[in-house]
Write an enzyme that holds these catalytic residues in place. Structure first.
Site, PDB file in Angstrom:
ATOM      1  N   GLY A 212       0.822  -1.200   0.000  1.00 59.98           N
ATOM      2  CA  GLY A 212       0.000   0.000   0.000  1.00 59.98           C
ATOM      3  C   GLY A 212       0.855   1.248   0.000  1.00 59.98           C
ATOM      4  O   GLY A 212       2.009   1.240  -0.447  1.00 59.98           O
ATOM      5  N   SER A 213       0.324   2.323   0.539  1.00 62.57           N
ATOM      6  CA  SER A 213       0.996   3.619   0.478  1.00 62.57           C
ATOM      7  C   SER A 213       2.235   3.645   1.368  1.00 62.57           C
ATOM      8  O   SER A 213       2.271   3.034   2.435  1.00 62.57           O
ATOM      9  CB  SER A 213       0.045   4.740   0.897  1.00 62.57           C
ATOM     10  OG  SER A 213      -0.111   4.775   2.301  1.00 62.57           O
ATOM     11  N   GLU A 233       5.744  -3.053   0.480  1.00 63.97           N
ATOM     12  CA  GLU A 233       5.714  -2.870  -0.968  1.00 63.97           C
ATOM     13  C   GLU A 233       4.904  -1.615  -1.271  1.00 63.97           C
ATOM     14  O   GLU A 233       3.684  -1.601  -1.114  1.00 63.97           O
ATOM     15  CB  GLU A 233       5.090  -4.093  -1.640  1.00 63.97           C
ATOM     16  CG  GLU A 233       5.137  -4.074  -3.152  1.00 63.97           C
ATOM     17  CD  GLU A 233       4.497  -5.314  -3.747  1.00 63.97           C
ATOM     18  OE1 GLU A 233       3.570  -5.169  -4.571  1.00 63.97           O
ATOM     19  OE2 GLU A 233       4.908  -6.438  -3.366  1.00 63.97           O
ATOM     20  N   CYS A 267       2.032  -0.339  -8.965  1.00 60.60           N
ATOM     21  CA  CYS A 267       3.168   0.309  -8.295  1.00 60.60           C
ATOM     22  C   CYS A 267       4.374   0.470  -9.207  1.00 60.60           C
ATOM     23  O   CYS A 267       5.256   1.288  -8.915  1.00 60.60           O
ATOM     24  CB  CYS A 267       3.545  -0.466  -7.039  1.00 60.60           C
ATOM     25  SG  CYS A 267       4.019  -2.179  -7.313  1.00 60.60           S
ATOM     26  N   GLU A 362       4.067   9.581  -7.573  1.00 58.42           N
ATOM     27  CA  GLU A 362       3.408   8.484  -8.274  1.00 58.42           C
ATOM     28  C   GLU A 362       2.004   8.916  -8.675  1.00 58.42           C
ATOM     29  O   GLU A 362       1.164   9.225  -7.824  1.00 58.42           O
ATOM     30  CB  GLU A 362       3.337   7.255  -7.373  1.00 58.42           C
ATOM     31  CG  GLU A 362       2.692   6.057  -8.039  1.00 58.42           C
ATOM     32  CD  GLU A 362       2.627   4.857  -7.119  1.00 58.42           C
ATOM     33  OE1 GLU A 362       2.648   3.720  -7.648  1.00 58.42           O
ATOM     34  OE2 GLU A 362       2.545   5.037  -5.894  1.00 58.42           O
TER      35      GLU A 362
END
Length: 460
Positions: A212-213, A233, A267, A362
Protein backbone atom coordinates in the site's frame (compact mmCIF):
# COMPACT_ATOMS: atom_id res chain seq x y z
CA UNK A 1 -21.31 -2.99 7.80
CA UNK A 2 -19.23 -2.26 4.70
CA UNK A 3 -20.90 -1.44 1.40
CA UNK A 4 -18.93 -2.82 -1.55
CA UNK A 5 -19.61 -1.12 -4.88
CA UNK A 6 -18.56 -1.52 -8.49
CA UNK A 7 -15.57 0.66 -9.23
CA UNK A 8 -16.89 1.65 -12.66
CA UNK A 9 -20.36 2.99 -11.87
CA UNK A 10 -20.53 2.81 -8.04
CA UNK A 11 -23.47 0.41 -8.22
CA UNK A 12 -23.83 -1.64 -5.00
CA UNK A 13 -22.54 -5.21 -5.08
CA UNK A 14 -22.89 -6.47 -1.52
CA UNK A 15 -22.94 -5.33 2.09
CA UNK A 16 -20.66 -7.30 4.38
CA UNK A 17 -20.04 -7.38 8.11
CA UNK A 18 -16.98 -5.72 9.59
CA UNK A 19 -14.83 -6.79 12.53
CA UNK A 20 -14.64 -4.88 15.81
CA UNK A 21 -11.97 -4.90 18.50
CA UNK A 22 -13.39 -8.02 20.13
CA UNK A 23 -13.28 -9.87 16.82
CA UNK A 24 -9.66 -8.85 16.32
CA UNK A 25 -8.71 -10.13 19.75
CA UNK A 26 -10.49 -13.42 19.10
CA UNK A 27 -8.63 -13.88 15.82
CA UNK A 28 -5.26 -13.11 17.42
CA UNK A 29 -5.95 -15.52 20.27
CA UNK A 30 -6.97 -18.28 17.85
CA UNK A 31 -3.82 -17.77 15.76
CA UNK A 32 -1.59 -17.70 18.85
CA UNK A 33 -3.16 -20.86 20.27
CA UNK A 34 -2.67 -22.69 16.96
CA UNK A 35 0.95 -21.63 16.64
CA UNK A 36 1.87 -22.52 20.22
CA UNK A 37 0.55 -26.06 19.80
CA UNK A 38 3.64 -27.50 18.09
CA UNK A 39 2.41 -31.06 18.32
CA UNK A 40 -0.42 -30.20 15.93
CA UNK A 41 1.56 -28.24 13.38
CA UNK A 42 0.79 -29.49 9.88
CA UNK A 43 3.63 -31.39 8.28
CA UNK A 44 5.11 -30.10 5.01
CA UNK A 45 3.38 -32.82 2.96
CA UNK A 46 0.05 -31.85 4.53
CA UNK A 47 0.57 -28.18 3.71
CA UNK A 48 1.56 -29.10 0.16
CA UNK A 49 -1.60 -31.17 -0.25
CA UNK A 50 -3.76 -28.29 1.00
CA UNK A 51 -2.11 -25.88 -1.44
CA UNK A 52 -2.58 -28.29 -4.36
CA UNK A 53 -6.25 -28.73 -3.50
CA UNK A 54 -6.62 -24.96 -3.09
CA UNK A 55 -5.19 -24.36 -6.57
CA UNK A 56 -7.70 -26.82 -8.01
CA UNK A 57 -10.60 -25.17 -6.19
CA UNK A 58 -9.54 -21.75 -7.41
CA UNK A 59 -9.23 -23.02 -10.96
CA UNK A 60 -12.80 -24.26 -10.75
CA UNK A 61 -13.94 -20.75 -9.86
CA UNK A 62 -11.70 -18.86 -12.28
CA UNK A 63 -14.61 -17.11 -14.02
CA UNK A 64 -16.23 -16.11 -10.72
CA UNK A 65 -13.05 -14.49 -9.43
CA UNK A 66 -12.21 -12.79 -12.71
CA UNK A 67 -15.63 -11.16 -12.90
CA UNK A 68 -15.46 -10.18 -9.24
CA UNK A 69 -12.05 -8.56 -9.74
CA UNK A 70 -13.48 -6.58 -12.65
CA UNK A 71 -16.52 -5.46 -10.66
CA UNK A 72 -15.06 -4.51 -7.28
CA UNK A 73 -11.60 -3.45 -8.50
CA UNK A 74 -12.33 -2.07 -11.96
CA UNK A 75 -9.68 -4.11 -13.73
CA UNK A 76 -10.65 -4.96 -17.34
CA UNK A 77 -11.94 -8.52 -17.59
CA UNK A 78 -9.15 -9.84 -19.88
CA UNK A 79 -6.58 -8.68 -17.32
CA UNK A 80 -8.70 -10.01 -14.44
CA UNK A 81 -8.66 -13.44 -16.07
CA UNK A 82 -4.87 -13.24 -16.29
CA UNK A 83 -4.70 -12.24 -12.62
CA UNK A 84 -6.73 -15.29 -11.62
CA UNK A 85 -4.51 -17.56 -13.72
CA UNK A 86 -1.43 -16.07 -12.06
CA UNK A 87 -2.95 -16.64 -8.63
CA UNK A 88 -3.50 -20.33 -9.39
CA UNK A 89 0.10 -20.68 -10.54
CA UNK A 90 1.32 -18.81 -7.47
CA UNK A 91 -0.30 -21.34 -5.17
CA UNK A 92 1.44 -24.15 -7.04
CA UNK A 93 4.67 -22.15 -6.79
CA UNK A 94 4.39 -22.02 -3.00
CA UNK A 95 3.85 -25.78 -2.83
CA UNK A 96 6.75 -26.44 -5.20
CA UNK A 97 9.10 -24.20 -3.23
CA UNK A 98 8.76 -26.40 -0.16
CA UNK A 99 11.04 -28.86 -1.95
CA UNK A 100 13.81 -26.25 -1.80
CA UNK A 101 13.17 -24.72 1.63
CA UNK A 102 15.94 -26.17 3.77
CA UNK A 103 18.64 -25.32 6.24
CA UNK A 104 22.40 -25.76 5.79
CA UNK A 105 25.40 -27.28 7.43
CA UNK A 106 27.56 -24.98 9.55
CA UNK A 107 31.21 -26.07 9.30
CA UNK A 108 32.80 -27.20 12.53
CA UNK A 109 36.29 -28.44 13.28
CA UNK A 110 37.85 -25.29 11.84
CA UNK A 111 39.49 -24.59 15.17
CA UNK A 112 40.52 -26.85 18.07
CA UNK A 113 37.64 -25.47 20.15
CA UNK A 114 35.13 -26.54 17.49
CA UNK A 115 36.46 -30.06 17.03
CA UNK A 116 34.17 -33.03 17.52
CA UNK A 117 31.03 -31.12 16.70
CA UNK A 118 28.45 -31.16 13.92
CA UNK A 119 26.06 -28.27 13.34
CA UNK A 120 23.21 -27.62 10.96
CA UNK A 121 20.25 -25.27 10.68
CA UNK A 122 16.59 -25.96 10.24
CA UNK A 123 13.83 -23.65 8.98
CA UNK A 124 11.01 -22.78 11.34
CA UNK A 125 7.93 -20.62 10.74
CA UNK A 126 8.48 -17.16 12.18
CA UNK A 127 5.08 -16.85 13.84
CA UNK A 128 1.81 -15.05 13.24
CA UNK A 129 1.69 -13.03 10.02
CA UNK A 130 -0.36 -9.85 9.70
CA UNK A 131 -1.00 -9.17 6.02
CA UNK A 132 -2.44 -5.86 4.83
CA UNK A 133 -3.19 -5.84 1.13
CA UNK A 134 -4.03 -3.41 -1.69
CA UNK A 135 -6.96 -3.07 -4.08
CA UNK A 136 -5.20 -3.22 -7.43
CA UNK A 137 -4.69 -7.01 -7.51
CA UNK A 138 -7.40 -8.10 -5.08
CA UNK A 139 -6.76 -11.81 -5.58
CA UNK A 140 -3.14 -12.24 -6.64
CA UNK A 141 -1.74 -9.97 -3.92
CA UNK A 142 -3.70 -11.96 -1.35
CA UNK A 143 -2.15 -15.13 -2.76
CA UNK A 144 1.31 -13.57 -2.49
CA UNK A 145 0.74 -12.95 1.20
CA UNK A 146 -1.31 -15.99 2.21
CA UNK A 147 0.15 -18.88 0.17
CA UNK A 148 3.72 -18.42 1.50
CA UNK A 149 2.38 -18.33 5.07
CA UNK A 150 0.43 -21.55 4.53
CA UNK A 151 3.44 -23.18 2.89
CA UNK A 152 5.88 -22.49 5.72
CA UNK A 153 3.38 -23.02 8.53
CA UNK A 154 2.61 -19.51 9.78
CA UNK A 155 -0.87 -18.51 10.92
CA UNK A 156 -1.96 -15.52 8.83
CA UNK A 157 -4.54 -12.81 9.41
CA UNK A 158 -5.25 -11.03 6.13
CA UNK A 159 -6.80 -7.58 5.83
CA UNK A 160 -7.90 -6.79 2.26
CA UNK A 161 -8.41 -3.29 0.92
CA UNK A 162 -11.76 -1.87 2.03
CA UNK A 163 -12.74 -1.28 -1.59
CA UNK A 164 -12.05 -4.86 -2.72
CA UNK A 165 -12.74 -7.31 0.14
CA UNK A 166 -14.87 -9.83 -1.75
CA UNK A 167 -12.10 -11.62 -3.63
CA UNK A 168 -10.17 -12.05 -0.38
CA UNK A 169 -13.19 -13.32 1.51
CA UNK A 170 -14.04 -15.85 -1.17
CA UNK A 171 -10.42 -16.96 -1.49
CA UNK A 172 -10.05 -17.59 2.25
CA UNK A 173 -13.25 -19.63 2.14
CA UNK A 174 -11.55 -21.83 -0.47
CA UNK A 175 -8.49 -22.10 1.80
CA UNK A 176 -10.68 -23.58 4.51
CA UNK A 177 -12.47 -25.82 2.01
CA UNK A 178 -9.05 -27.12 0.96
CA UNK A 179 -8.49 -28.35 4.50
CA UNK A 180 -6.59 -25.63 6.38
CA UNK A 181 -8.07 -25.12 9.87
CA UNK A 182 -9.67 -21.70 10.24
CA UNK A 183 -7.25 -20.46 12.92
CA UNK A 184 -4.38 -20.72 10.43
CA UNK A 185 -5.90 -18.31 7.91
CA UNK A 186 -8.41 -15.64 8.92
CA UNK A 187 -9.75 -12.55 7.21
CA UNK A 188 -9.92 -9.26 9.06
CA UNK A 189 -12.19 -6.52 7.72
CA UNK A 190 -11.98 -3.79 10.35
CA UNK A 191 -14.61 -1.19 10.97
CA UNK A 192 -11.88 1.45 11.57
CA UNK A 193 -8.31 2.08 10.36
CA UNK A 194 -7.25 2.20 13.99
CA UNK A 195 -8.05 -1.50 14.26
CA UNK A 196 -5.88 -2.25 11.22
CA UNK A 197 -2.99 -0.50 12.97
CA UNK A 198 -3.71 -2.49 16.10
CA UNK A 199 -3.45 -5.72 14.14
CA UNK A 200 -0.14 -4.79 12.53
CA UNK A 201 1.49 -3.60 15.75
CA UNK A 202 0.19 -6.22 18.17
CA UNK A 203 2.97 -7.86 20.20
CA UNK A 204 1.87 -11.30 18.97
CA UNK A 205 2.60 -10.42 15.33
CA UNK A 206 5.97 -11.75 14.17
CA UNK A 207 5.82 -10.60 10.54
CA UNK A 208 4.00 -7.73 8.82
CA UNK A 209 3.37 -7.98 5.09
CA UNK A 210 2.15 -4.59 3.89
CA UNK A 211 1.21 -3.57 0.35
CA UNK A 212 0.00 0.00 0.00
CA UNK A 213 1.00 3.62 0.48
CA UNK A 214 4.48 4.52 1.68
CA UNK A 215 3.10 6.89 4.29
CA UNK A 216 1.09 4.16 5.99
CA UNK A 217 3.64 1.40 5.48
CA UNK A 218 6.60 3.23 6.95
CA UNK A 219 4.44 4.44 9.85
CA UNK A 220 3.40 0.88 10.71
CA UNK A 221 7.00 -0.28 10.30
CA UNK A 222 8.05 2.22 12.96
CA UNK A 223 5.44 0.87 15.39
CA UNK A 224 6.16 -2.85 15.11
CA UNK A 225 6.71 -4.92 18.22
CA UNK A 226 10.34 -5.54 19.07
CA UNK A 227 11.72 -8.42 17.04
CA UNK A 228 8.96 -8.37 14.44
CA UNK A 229 10.02 -8.38 10.80
CA UNK A 230 8.29 -6.70 7.90
CA UNK A 231 8.06 -6.54 4.14
CA UNK A 232 6.77 -3.29 2.65
CA UNK A 233 5.71 -2.87 -0.97
CA UNK A 234 4.98 0.73 -1.92
CA UNK A 235 4.97 2.62 -5.20
CA UNK A 236 7.23 4.55 -7.52
CA UNK A 237 7.23 6.72 -10.61
CA UNK A 238 8.74 4.18 -12.95
CA UNK A 239 11.11 5.53 -15.63
CA UNK A 240 11.65 4.17 -19.13
CA UNK A 241 14.52 5.31 -21.36
CA UNK A 242 14.04 5.06 -25.13
CA UNK A 243 17.33 5.16 -27.01
CA UNK A 244 17.54 6.28 -30.62
CA UNK A 245 18.44 2.68 -31.55
CA UNK A 246 15.08 1.40 -30.23
CA UNK A 247 12.83 -0.47 -32.67
CA UNK A 248 9.85 1.88 -32.51
CA UNK A 249 7.36 -0.42 -34.21
CA UNK A 250 8.11 -3.13 -31.64
CA UNK A 251 8.04 -1.09 -28.43
CA UNK A 252 4.83 0.93 -28.64
CA UNK A 253 2.50 -1.89 -27.57
CA UNK A 254 4.54 -2.90 -24.50
CA UNK A 255 5.03 0.76 -23.60
CA UNK A 256 1.26 1.37 -23.73
CA UNK A 257 0.64 -1.74 -21.64
CA UNK A 258 3.20 -0.53 -19.12
CA UNK A 259 1.58 2.86 -18.80
CA UNK A 260 -2.14 2.07 -18.93
CA UNK A 261 -2.55 -1.44 -17.53
CA UNK A 262 -5.30 -1.21 -14.90
CA UNK A 263 -5.57 2.54 -15.67
CA UNK A 264 -2.03 3.04 -14.36
CA UNK A 265 -2.95 1.78 -10.88
CA UNK A 266 0.15 -0.38 -10.51
CA UNK A 267 3.17 0.31 -8.30
CA UNK A 268 5.56 -0.13 -11.25
CA UNK A 269 3.38 1.53 -13.90
CA UNK A 270 5.44 3.31 -16.56
CA UNK A 271 5.12 7.01 -15.77
CA UNK A 272 8.21 8.94 -16.93
CA UNK A 273 9.43 8.21 -20.48
CA UNK A 274 12.76 9.72 -21.51
CA UNK A 275 13.12 9.69 -25.31
CA UNK A 276 16.22 10.53 -27.34
CA UNK A 277 15.80 13.78 -29.22
CA UNK A 278 16.52 12.13 -32.58
CA UNK A 279 13.41 9.92 -32.41
CA UNK A 280 11.21 11.90 -30.01
CA UNK A 281 8.76 13.09 -32.65
CA UNK A 282 8.38 9.69 -34.31
CA UNK A 283 7.99 7.92 -30.96
CA UNK A 284 5.45 10.43 -29.68
CA UNK A 285 3.38 10.19 -32.86
CA UNK A 286 3.19 6.40 -32.65
CA UNK A 287 2.50 6.33 -28.91
CA UNK A 288 -0.22 8.97 -29.05
CA UNK A 289 -1.94 7.22 -31.96
CA UNK A 290 -2.13 3.95 -29.99
CA UNK A 291 -3.20 5.58 -26.71
CA UNK A 292 -5.97 7.48 -28.49
CA UNK A 293 -7.40 4.16 -29.69
CA UNK A 294 -7.51 2.46 -26.28
CA UNK A 295 -10.99 1.14 -25.52
CA UNK A 296 -12.15 2.77 -22.29
CA UNK A 297 -15.35 1.26 -20.94
CA UNK A 298 -17.02 -0.96 -18.36
CA UNK A 299 -14.32 -3.38 -17.12
CA UNK A 300 -16.69 -6.33 -17.26
CA UNK A 301 -16.78 -6.08 -21.07
CA UNK A 302 -14.43 -8.46 -22.83
CA UNK A 303 -12.91 -5.82 -25.13
CA UNK A 304 -12.24 -3.10 -22.55
CA UNK A 305 -8.57 -2.09 -22.31
CA UNK A 306 -8.78 0.68 -19.69
CA UNK A 307 -11.28 0.88 -16.87
CA UNK A 308 -11.96 3.28 -14.00
CA UNK A 309 -9.94 4.48 -11.08
CA UNK A 310 -10.85 2.82 -7.82
CA UNK A 311 -12.74 5.80 -6.35
CA UNK A 312 -14.06 9.18 -7.54
CA UNK A 313 -11.61 11.04 -5.29
CA UNK A 314 -8.72 9.35 -7.09
CA UNK A 315 -10.10 10.53 -10.43
CA UNK A 316 -10.39 14.02 -8.93
CA UNK A 317 -6.78 13.90 -7.77
CA UNK A 318 -5.32 12.72 -11.07
CA UNK A 319 -7.39 15.26 -13.03
CA UNK A 320 -6.04 17.96 -10.74
CA UNK A 321 -2.46 16.84 -11.33
CA UNK A 322 -2.99 16.97 -15.11
CA UNK A 323 -4.42 20.47 -14.83
CA UNK A 324 -1.47 21.59 -12.69
CA UNK A 325 1.03 20.17 -15.19
CA UNK A 326 -0.63 21.99 -18.09
CA UNK A 327 -0.62 25.27 -16.19
CA UNK A 328 3.09 24.70 -15.58
CA UNK A 329 3.85 24.37 -19.30
CA UNK A 330 3.11 20.74 -20.20
CA UNK A 331 1.24 19.98 -23.41
CA UNK A 332 -1.54 17.41 -23.63
CA UNK A 333 -0.78 15.22 -26.65
CA UNK A 334 -3.93 13.14 -26.16
CA UNK A 335 -6.54 12.64 -23.46
CA UNK A 336 -6.78 14.93 -20.47
CA UNK A 337 -10.56 14.74 -20.20
CA UNK A 338 -12.99 13.02 -17.87
CA UNK A 339 -15.36 10.33 -19.08
CA UNK A 340 -17.30 9.71 -15.87
CA UNK A 341 -17.14 10.12 -12.11
CA UNK A 342 -14.42 7.47 -11.90
CA UNK A 343 -13.01 7.25 -15.41
CA UNK A 344 -10.41 9.44 -17.13
CA UNK A 345 -9.21 9.50 -20.72
CA UNK A 346 -5.78 7.88 -21.10
CA UNK A 347 -3.44 10.86 -21.22
CA UNK A 348 0.01 11.64 -22.64
CA UNK A 349 1.74 14.77 -21.33
CA UNK A 350 4.73 16.31 -23.11
CA UNK A 351 7.56 17.90 -21.13
CA UNK A 352 5.94 18.59 -17.76
CA UNK A 353 8.01 20.79 -15.46
CA UNK A 354 10.51 19.00 -13.27
CA UNK A 355 8.68 20.14 -10.15
CA UNK A 356 5.18 19.17 -11.35
CA UNK A 357 3.44 16.48 -9.31
CA UNK A 358 3.34 14.20 -12.36
CA UNK A 359 7.15 14.46 -12.54
CA UNK A 360 7.77 14.02 -8.81
CA UNK A 361 5.09 11.75 -7.37
CA UNK A 362 3.41 8.48 -8.27
CA UNK A 363 0.41 9.34 -10.46
CA UNK A 364 -1.35 5.98 -10.02
CA UNK A 365 -3.61 6.86 -12.91
CA UNK A 366 -3.76 6.65 -16.73
CA UNK A 367 -1.07 9.25 -17.40
CA UNK A 368 2.40 9.00 -18.91
CA UNK A 369 4.86 11.84 -19.38
CA UNK A 370 7.38 12.21 -22.20
CA UNK A 371 10.67 14.08 -21.76
CA UNK A 372 13.38 14.59 -24.40
CA UNK A 373 17.10 14.05 -23.88
CA UNK A 374 20.28 14.18 -25.91
CA UNK A 375 22.77 12.50 -23.56
CA UNK A 376 22.08 9.10 -22.08
CA UNK A 377 23.68 9.93 -18.75
CA UNK A 378 21.42 12.97 -18.40
CA UNK A 379 18.35 10.77 -18.87
CA UNK A 380 19.69 8.30 -16.32
CA UNK A 381 20.31 11.14 -13.86
CA UNK A 382 16.73 12.37 -14.28
CA UNK A 383 15.37 8.86 -13.89
CA UNK A 384 17.34 8.46 -10.66
CA UNK A 385 16.45 11.87 -9.23
CA UNK A 386 13.47 10.88 -7.08
CA UNK A 387 13.43 9.35 -3.57
CA UNK A 388 11.44 6.40 -4.93
CA UNK A 389 12.99 3.53 -6.88
CA UNK A 390 11.36 0.31 -8.02
CA UNK A 391 11.48 -1.13 -11.55
CA UNK A 392 12.77 0.65 -14.66
CA UNK A 393 13.10 0.00 -18.39
CA UNK A 394 15.45 0.78 -21.24
CA UNK A 395 14.47 0.25 -24.87
CA UNK A 396 17.47 -0.07 -27.19
CA UNK A 397 18.95 -2.26 -29.91
CA UNK A 398 22.41 -0.94 -29.08
CA UNK A 399 23.68 -3.38 -26.46
CA UNK A 400 26.21 -0.90 -25.06
CA UNK A 401 23.47 1.62 -24.38
CA UNK A 402 21.20 -1.03 -22.88
CA UNK A 403 23.87 -2.31 -20.52
CA UNK A 404 25.07 1.15 -19.50
CA UNK A 405 21.52 2.13 -18.58
CA UNK A 406 20.85 -1.21 -16.85
CA UNK A 407 23.97 -0.82 -14.73
CA UNK A 408 23.33 2.80 -13.78
CA UNK A 409 19.57 3.02 -13.29
CA UNK A 410 18.75 2.99 -9.59
CA UNK A 411 16.17 0.24 -9.58
CA UNK A 412 15.64 -3.19 -8.10
CA UNK A 413 15.05 -4.52 -11.62
CA UNK A 414 15.79 -3.08 -15.06
CA UNK A 415 13.87 -4.45 -18.02
CA UNK A 416 15.61 -4.30 -21.39
CA UNK A 417 13.01 -3.99 -24.17
CA UNK A 418 10.19 -4.85 -21.79
CA UNK A 419 7.90 -2.51 -19.85
CA UNK A 420 8.46 -1.53 -16.24
CA UNK A 421 5.38 -3.55 -15.29
CA UNK A 422 6.86 -6.91 -16.30
CA UNK A 423 6.67 -9.42 -13.48
CA UNK A 424 6.58 -13.12 -12.89
CA UNK A 425 5.40 -14.22 -9.48
CA UNK A 426 8.52 -16.23 -8.68
CA UNK A 427 11.02 -13.44 -9.39
CA UNK A 428 12.30 -10.99 -6.74
CA UNK A 429 10.10 -7.90 -6.56
CA UNK A 430 11.19 -5.04 -4.35
CA UNK A 431 11.17 -1.30 -3.93
CA UNK A 432 14.27 0.61 -2.97
CA UNK A 433 14.54 3.57 -0.60
CA UNK A 434 11.03 5.00 0.00
CA UNK A 435 9.48 2.43 -2.36
CA UNK A 436 9.75 -0.52 -0.04
CA UNK A 437 11.55 -2.81 2.35
CA UNK A 438 12.36 -6.49 1.89
CA UNK A 439 11.79 -8.59 -1.20
CA UNK A 440 8.51 -9.89 -2.57
CA UNK A 441 7.93 -12.84 -4.86
CA UNK A 442 6.56 -16.08 -3.47
CA UNK A 443 9.86 -17.94 -2.85
CA UNK A 444 11.41 -14.85 -1.27
CA UNK A 445 8.42 -14.21 0.96
CA UNK A 446 8.55 -17.81 2.14
CA UNK A 447 12.15 -17.31 3.23
CA UNK A 448 11.25 -14.09 5.03
CA UNK A 449 8.45 -15.88 6.90
CA UNK A 450 10.88 -18.44 8.32
CA UNK A 451 13.75 -18.24 10.77
CA UNK A 452 16.77 -20.46 11.09
CA UNK A 453 17.53 -22.50 14.18
CA UNK A 454 20.97 -24.02 14.58
CA UNK A 455 21.34 -27.42 16.19
CA UNK A 456 24.79 -28.44 17.40
CA UNK A 457 25.82 -31.98 18.29
CA UNK A 458 28.92 -32.57 20.39
CA UNK A 459 30.24 -36.04 19.81
CA UNK A 460 31.86 -37.26 23.01
Amino acid sequence: MLQVVQAFDRAPIEEIETDDAAALEAKLQAAEKAFRDRDNWLKPHQRMAILRKLAGLLEGKRDHFARQIAREGGKPLPDAIIETTRAIDGIHNAADELRNLAGREIPMGLSPAAAGRWAFTTKEPIGIVAAISAFNHPLNLIVHQVAPAIAVGCPVIIKPAGTTPLSCRDFVALVHEAGLPEAWCQTFIPETTELAERLATDRRIAFLSFIGSAKVGWYLHSKLAHGARSALEHGGAAPAIVDRSAALDQIIEPMVKGGYYHAGQVCVSTQRIFVHQDIADAFTERLVARVAKLKVDDPTFGDTEVGPLIQPREADRVAGWIEEAVKGGAKIATGGGRISETTLQPTVLLDPAADAKVSQLEVFGPVVCIYRYTKLDDAIAQANSLPVAFQASVFAQDIDVALRAAERLDASAVMVNDPTTFRTDWMPFAGRRESGYGTGGIPFTMRDMTQEKMILLHRR
